[in-house]
Design a protein around this motif. Structure first.
Motif, short mmCIF file in Angstrom:
data_model
loop_
_atom_site.label_atom_id
_atom_site.label_comp_id
_atom_site.label_asym_id
_atom_site.label_seq_id
_atom_site.Cartn_x
_atom_site.Cartn_y
_atom_site.Cartn_z
N ASP A 161 0.85 -1.18 0.00
CA ASP A 161 0.00 0.00 0.00
C ASP A 161 0.89 1.24 0.00
OD1 ASP A 161 -2.16 1.69 0.10
OD2 ASP A 161 -2.52 1.43 2.25
N ASN A 162 1.15 1.78 -1.17
CA ASN A 162 2.10 2.87 -1.28
C ASN A 162 1.75 3.76 -2.47
OD1 ASN A 162 3.74 1.86 -3.77
ND2 ASN A 162 3.67 0.10 -2.37
N MET A 163 2.38 4.90 -2.52
CA MET A 163 2.23 5.79 -3.67
C MET A 163 3.48 6.66 -3.78
SD MET A 163 1.44 9.21 -4.38
CE MET A 163 1.49 9.87 -6.04
N LEU A 164 4.14 6.57 -4.92
CA LEU A 164 5.30 7.39 -5.23
C LEU A 164 4.91 8.38 -6.31
CD1 LEU A 164 6.53 4.75 -3.93
CD2 LEU A 164 8.59 5.24 -5.28
N THR A 165 5.30 9.63 -6.16
CA THR A 165 4.96 10.66 -7.14
C THR A 165 5.78 10.49 -8.41
OG1 THR A 165 6.67 12.23 -6.46
CG2 THR A 165 4.58 12.25 -5.23
N THR A 166 5.52 11.35 -9.38
CA THR A 166 6.29 11.33 -10.61
C THR A 166 7.77 11.62 -10.36
OG1 THR A 166 6.33 12.15 -12.90
CG2 THR A 166 5.96 13.78 -11.16
N GLU A 167 8.08 12.24 -9.25
CA GLU A 167 9.47 12.52 -8.87
C GLU A 167 10.02 11.47 -7.92
OE1 GLU A 167 12.74 15.41 -9.32
OE2 GLU A 167 10.93 14.87 -10.42
N GLY A 168 9.24 10.42 -7.66
CA GLY A 168 9.70 9.36 -6.79
C GLY A 168 9.52 9.62 -5.30
N ASN A 169 8.89 10.73 -4.95
CA ASN A 169 8.67 11.02 -3.53
C ASN A 169 7.55 10.14 -2.97
OD1 ASN A 169 10.53 13.26 -3.08
ND2 ASN A 169 9.25 14.38 -4.52
N VAL A 170 7.82 9.55 -1.82
CA VAL A 170 6.84 8.65 -1.19
C VAL A 170 5.84 9.48 -0.40
CG1 VAL A 170 6.51 6.67 0.32
CG2 VAL A 170 8.60 6.84 -1.04
N LEU A 171 4.61 9.55 -0.89
CA LEU A 171 3.55 10.25 -0.18
C LEU A 171 2.59 9.29 0.51
CD1 LEU A 171 2.68 13.23 -2.55
CD2 LEU A 171 4.29 13.13 -0.65
N LYS A 172 2.82 8.00 0.33
CA LYS A 172 2.04 6.98 1.03
C LYS A 172 2.90 5.72 1.05
CE LYS A 172 -2.38 4.48 0.66
NZ LYS A 172 -3.56 4.26 -0.24
N GLY A 173 3.05 5.13 2.22
CA GLY A 173 3.80 3.89 2.30
C GLY A 173 4.95 3.88 3.27
N GLN A 174 5.23 5.02 3.93
CA GLN A 174 6.27 4.99 4.97
C GLN A 174 5.80 4.15 6.15
OE1 GLN A 174 5.26 7.87 3.52
NE2 GLN A 174 6.99 9.22 3.11
N VAL A 175 6.68 3.33 6.67
CA VAL A 175 6.40 2.54 7.87
C VAL A 175 7.32 3.05 8.96
CG1 VAL A 175 6.40 0.25 8.92
CG2 VAL A 175 5.72 0.53 6.51
N ARG A 176 6.74 3.69 9.96
CA ARG A 176 7.52 4.27 11.06
C ARG A 176 7.30 3.43 12.31
NH1 ARG A 176 5.27 10.18 11.26
NH2 ARG A 176 6.54 10.23 13.16
N LEU A 177 8.39 2.96 12.88
CA LEU A 177 8.32 2.21 14.13
C LEU A 177 8.36 3.19 15.29
CD1 LEU A 177 10.77 -0.73 13.35
CD2 LEU A 177 8.28 -0.77 13.34
N GLY A 178 7.40 3.06 16.17
CA GLY A 178 7.34 3.95 17.32
C GLY A 178 7.21 3.16 18.62
N PHE A 179 7.00 3.87 19.72
CA PHE A 179 6.90 3.26 21.05
C PHE A 179 5.66 3.81 21.74
CE2 PHE A 179 7.87 2.95 25.60
CZ PHE A 179 8.24 1.61 25.69
#
Length: 432
Positions: A403-421
């Protein structure tokens, strides 16, 4: 990536683009300066995905301390959106730093005067300090490749203006299609009249089609999905050409459908990946295989290629990512190893021919033996192919492959997975 970043930091820190052969630098998007840290901004989400956290943080710190858009300089609305605005937003989504979002909003506000037209189409250039606009002769790519970034800004700030102006432009452009359902390459933003008749999926049009599909992926915009499918059907009906060497999307007259030339600019190599995303994987795969065969022939893709003569029309290469982009998108869909092979060939050719003393450079002549280098590393190199190479091979734990989305410039606007606490449960949590 780490080696190239360290070269940039030592020799061109905060500058727009490094010159990898001489060790100098060049400015872009304000052609005569001042610099806006273009390569630094474009590199950030790639550095984060790769786990190069100290380098990522150094870039974020520079933005907070040094990046200021209050400059008396004229920028391209399109280039500034996909590169700087997109880079700031994707970096913000990686780490949550509020300063990155504030800088993005300030930049968008400075670009906003460009949309003050009766048609809703933005002027091509705007002065970041004065708001003065210039150049009413625009094209589908520059008019319609803004919604992903501006819509994300609306979502993050709660201000609908950014989404509204860019979506209005996209929809208005769709209504200008010919009776064949095709768009041409130049239109007047003040009158809405077409100035040229050539239809293409390459330069001047490419990323408009991409952004229509991305609007569906990112925002669930069903109307943009419909527009994408209608335009794609017309392109495949009137522009798809099969030859003994494979499949191509020819340039045609947008009102008659008559083929006007067999030249393909390298930018159109992305299109097979988009077709696969949009539900035409067989045709998309055929297009990617055609471009991969050209890569095998020349070692590195030329800037322009004639599919009828088999000759390079422009022998330079601007360190382009489009074929790797298309192969990556196909691989995300079917995990077929042949797409990895194409990316591997693309990557190894870059290491062989584009590596210079202080980074990776574009090429002046891909037909020369050995291939002749120029002296320029475009900002998109940091954001695009280095990311595609890494994601297709690395099984990156910070990226959601489903589940992700990269723009025409390759920027990730959906799909980062951040590990938190989670402080209450005491458990590590995943934030997307």
């Amino acid at each position: 990536m780490a080696w190239a970043w360290d070269q940039y930091r030592e020799r061109a820190w905060g500058k727009d683009e490094i010159k990898p052969v001489s060790g100098g630098h060049s400015s872009f998007p304000i052609k005569a300066g001042p610099h806006l840290g273009l390569s630094l901004v474009e590199a950030l989400d790639t550095l984060w995905l790769m786990g190069l956290d100290s380098r990522f943080q150094a870039g974020v710190d520079w933005i907070g301390a040094e990046l200021d858009f209050d400059v008396d300089g004229e920028v391209s609305v399109f280039e500034t959106t996909i590169r700087l605005l997109g880079g700031l937003l994707s970096a913000h989504l990686c780490c949550g730093d509020a300063v990155l979002l504030a800088k993005a909003r300030d930049l968008a506000n400075r670009l906003m005067p460009a949309f003050d037209t009766l048609t809703g189409f933005p002027y091509r250039f705007v002065n970041l300090r004065t708001g003065a606009v210039r150049d009413a002769h625009s094209n589908p790519a520059e008019i319609g490749t803004l919604m992903s970034e501006w819509g994300t800004l609306s979502r993050l700030t709660g201000d609908p203006r950014y989404l509204d102006v860019t979506r209005r432009a996209m929809a208005a452009l769709f209504e200008k299609r010919s009776k064949l359902g095709l768009l041409a390459v130049q239109i007047d933003v003040e009158t809405g009249e077409w100035r040229k008749r050539r239809a293409t999926v390459g330069s001047y049009a490419d990323s408009y089609y991409e952004t229509l599909w991305d609007a569906w992926t990112l925002f669930g915009d069903a109307e943009c999905k419909r527009m994408y499918h209608e335009l794609t059907a017309a392109i495949l009906r009137h522009q798809l050409v099969w030859t003994a060497d494979g499949a191509w999307i020819a340039d045609v007259d947008f009102e008659t459908g008559v083929i006007v030339n067999a030249e393909q600019d390298e930018l159109s190599a992305f299109y097979g990946g988009l077709l696969a995303q949009g539900g035409a994987p067989a045709t998309g795969a055929a297009l990617v295989r055609s471009w991969a065969a050209v890569q095998d022939r020349f070692g590195v893709l030329p800037e322009a290629y004639d599919f009828r003569t088999g000759k390079a029309v422009e022998v330079s290469n601007a360190l382009r990512p489009e074929l790797a982009d298309a192969a990556f998108n196909l691989w995300l869909i079917d995990r077929d190893e042949r797409w990895r092979e194409i990316c591997r060939t693309h990557f190894l050719a870059m290491k062989r021919w584009n590596k210079a003393k202080y980074g990776y450079t574009d090429l002046a002549d891909v037909t020369a033996d050995p291939k002749r280098q120029a002296d320029h590393c475009p900002g998109y190199w940091w954001s695009e192919q280095m990311k595609y190479y890494y994601l297709i091979f690395a099984d990156c734990p910070r990226f959601d492959y489903a589940d992700n989305m990269l723009t025409t410039e390759g920027n990730v606007l959906k799909g980062q997975v951040r590990l938190g606490f989670d402080r209450i449960s005491g458990r590590r949590v995943i934030r997307r």
